[in-house]
Design a protein around this motif. Sequence first.
Motif, PDB file in Angstrom:
ATOM      1  N   GLU A 227       0.822  -1.198   0.000  1.00  0.00           N
ATOM      2  CA  GLU A 227       0.000   0.000   0.000  1.00  0.00           C
ATOM      3  C   GLU A 227       0.861   1.255   0.000  1.00  0.00           C
TER       4      GLU A 227
ATOM      5  N   PHE B   5      -8.059   0.207 -10.471  1.00  0.00           N
ATOM      6  CA  PHE B   5      -7.954   0.903  -9.200  1.00  0.00           C
ATOM      7  C   PHE B   5      -8.851   0.254  -8.159  1.00  0.00           C
ATOM      8  N   THR B   6      -8.257  -0.163  -7.052  1.00  0.00           N
ATOM      9  CA  THR B   6      -9.004  -0.828  -5.981  1.00  0.00           C
ATOM     10  C   THR B   6      -8.834  -0.108  -4.639  1.00  0.00           C
ATOM     11  N   GLY B   7      -8.274   1.096  -4.686  1.00  0.00           N
ATOM     12  CA  GLY B   7      -7.864   1.747  -3.448  1.00  0.00           C
ATOM     13  C   GLY B   7      -8.866   2.693  -2.840  1.00  0.00           C
ATOM     14  N   GLU B   8      -8.323   3.513  -1.938  1.00  0.00           N
ATOM     15  CA  GLU B   8      -9.098   4.492  -1.169  1.00  0.00           C
ATOM     16  C   GLU B   8      -8.678   5.899  -1.583  1.00  0.00           C
TER      17      GLU B   8
ATOM     18  N   VAL C 171      -4.415   9.537  -2.177  1.00  0.00           N
ATOM     19  CA  VAL C 171      -4.731   8.217  -2.728  1.00  0.00           C
ATOM     20  C   VAL C 171      -3.950   7.165  -1.948  1.00  0.00           C
ATOM     21  N   THR C 172      -4.637   6.148  -1.471  1.00  0.00           N
ATOM     22  CA  THR C 172      -3.980   5.007  -0.835  1.00  0.00           C
ATOM     23  C   THR C 172      -4.406   3.752  -1.581  1.00  0.00           C
ATOM     24  N   ALA C 173      -3.427   3.091  -2.199  1.00  0.00           N
ATOM     25  CA  ALA C 173      -3.712   1.936  -3.056  1.00  0.00           C
ATOM     26  C   ALA C 173      -2.417   1.173  -3.266  1.00  0.00           C
TER      27      ALA C 173
ATOM     28  N   GLN D  66      -0.929   0.902  -8.903  1.00  0.00           N
ATOM     29  CA  GLN D  66      -2.182   1.590  -9.212  1.00  0.00           C
ATOM     30  C   GLN D  66      -2.083   3.080  -8.913  1.00  0.00           C
ATOM     31  N   ALA D  67      -1.603   3.377  -7.715  1.00  0.00           N
ATOM     32  CA  ALA D  67      -1.522   4.774  -7.304  1.00  0.00           C
ATOM     33  C   ALA D  67      -0.563   5.557  -8.191  1.00  0.00           C
TER      34      ALA D  67
ATOM     35  N   SER E 170     -13.686   3.991  -1.582  1.00  0.00           N
ATOM     36  CA  SER E 170     -13.166   2.845  -0.837  1.00  0.00           C
ATOM     37  C   SER E 170     -13.313   1.604  -1.710  1.00  0.00           C
TER      38      SER E 170
ATOM     39  N   GLY F 154     -12.047   1.063  -4.468  1.00  0.00           N
ATOM     40  CA  GLY F 154     -12.137   1.432  -5.871  1.00  0.00           C
ATOM     41  C   GLY F 154     -13.475   1.991  -6.301  1.00  0.00           C
TER      42      GLY F 154
END
Length: 452
Positions: free
Chosen positions: A32, A93-96, A115-117, A121-122, A387, A389
């Motif tokens: 992450e 993208f699957t992050g927050e 962005v947290t991922a 992705q980030a 959240s 993504g």
Amino acid sequence: MSGQMTVPGALTTDLYEVSMALAYLRDDMIGEATFSLFVRKMPPRRGFLVAAGLESALSYLEGLRVGSAEAAAFAEALHRPVEELAPLVGLEFTGEVRAVPEGRIVLAGEPLLEVTAPLPQAQLAETALLNLLNHQTAVASKAARCVIAAAGRPVVDFSLRRTQGVEAGLRMARLGSLVGFAGTSNVAAATAYGMPAVGTMAHSFVEAYEDEEAAFRAFARAHPGPVTFLVDTYDTERGVATAARVLRDLGHVPGTGCGVRLDSGDLGDLAVRARRVLDGAGLTEVRIVASGGLDEARVDTLVRSGAPIDVYAVGTRVGVSADAPYLDSAYKLVSYDGRPVMKLSAAKVTAPGAKQVFRGPGTVDTVGLREEEPPPGTAPLLRTVMSGGHRVAGPVPLSVARERFEADLAELPEAARRIDDPVPPVPVVSDALARLTDEVRRRIERRVTGDG
């Protein structure tokens, strides 16, 4: 032209983002990561910024996916066999995302978005996110200053013909509505965003008829509702007198919204003369609309001079944010796999760790760490908006964003609202963030010098 804006895809990126994401995947660096997007310093003649572009950014992230077609395009750009890009296929993208809601006032040094991922992705999202937030925040901030300068008089958007692309024109109209514009000439934007469509006539319309009066009468016949005549094609005072005569003959009813538009020359002096002619004809409620190279500085000058102008139509200078067409924004890694990181480059030092902005009355802001307790009397500015993504809620209506802007503007110090020589508030850094910054700096310096 459709009123729907295009959502960028995975190919909307700089090439080095692809190279980095591929390297991360090959080295199994998929922990992450948190990236912080912020404006380094306030542009000249700005006392504040208006957060904008988040809705576009979330739409982009929800649709971000690398398929086989995108991988093939990346391979061609990199001059590499497509098989080498296989690790990127399926990336989405699957992050927050935590962000400042659209319409809130923000300051330099404060995260607009974090962005947290997983790191690849980030990283891949950097370019598009910067583009979307940078442009829209710059334009919204310019438009907001026009609303301030007009001091309660309606401001409308006439920018479409000179914005840098039709999509930029759509965004300008939307952002104008966000900060309180009364309407737009852009029909697609008016339709898409439920805004009033406004407009008058062009000089070419007047020139096409035998004389000015014939043009005004023809226009009124075609538009039985409120009409606004452009009166400066030939001689402005005569044009106003002609417009007054046509409006009287049409049986103009007070309060119907009819007007005359001034588009060139000394707008303040011409407005005084036009008002005198209209009032002398008993048309005291006919409005005077001003346009032609206006921005907040010229509007402010006209308002302060007492010019009897009822509506300000702004276009080119506002639609492209002419005096500050870009923001010195950055998207920087602040944490990876639980390890706070920072950049020590001269004049571009960043602060480590995921952050929060705590706002107190009067726009007294503290930038701290995400997990900190808010200082007494403050409230956190960044909210979780995505959240796993996906958005945590649907798109926010423009009316809600406008209410946020108006509430924040009311709290902003007068010095920051000034059109001339504004003084932006400067956020302070929390003790916890200052300590972490010092610790990470010492750790990096020991590693670089070989002392640790």
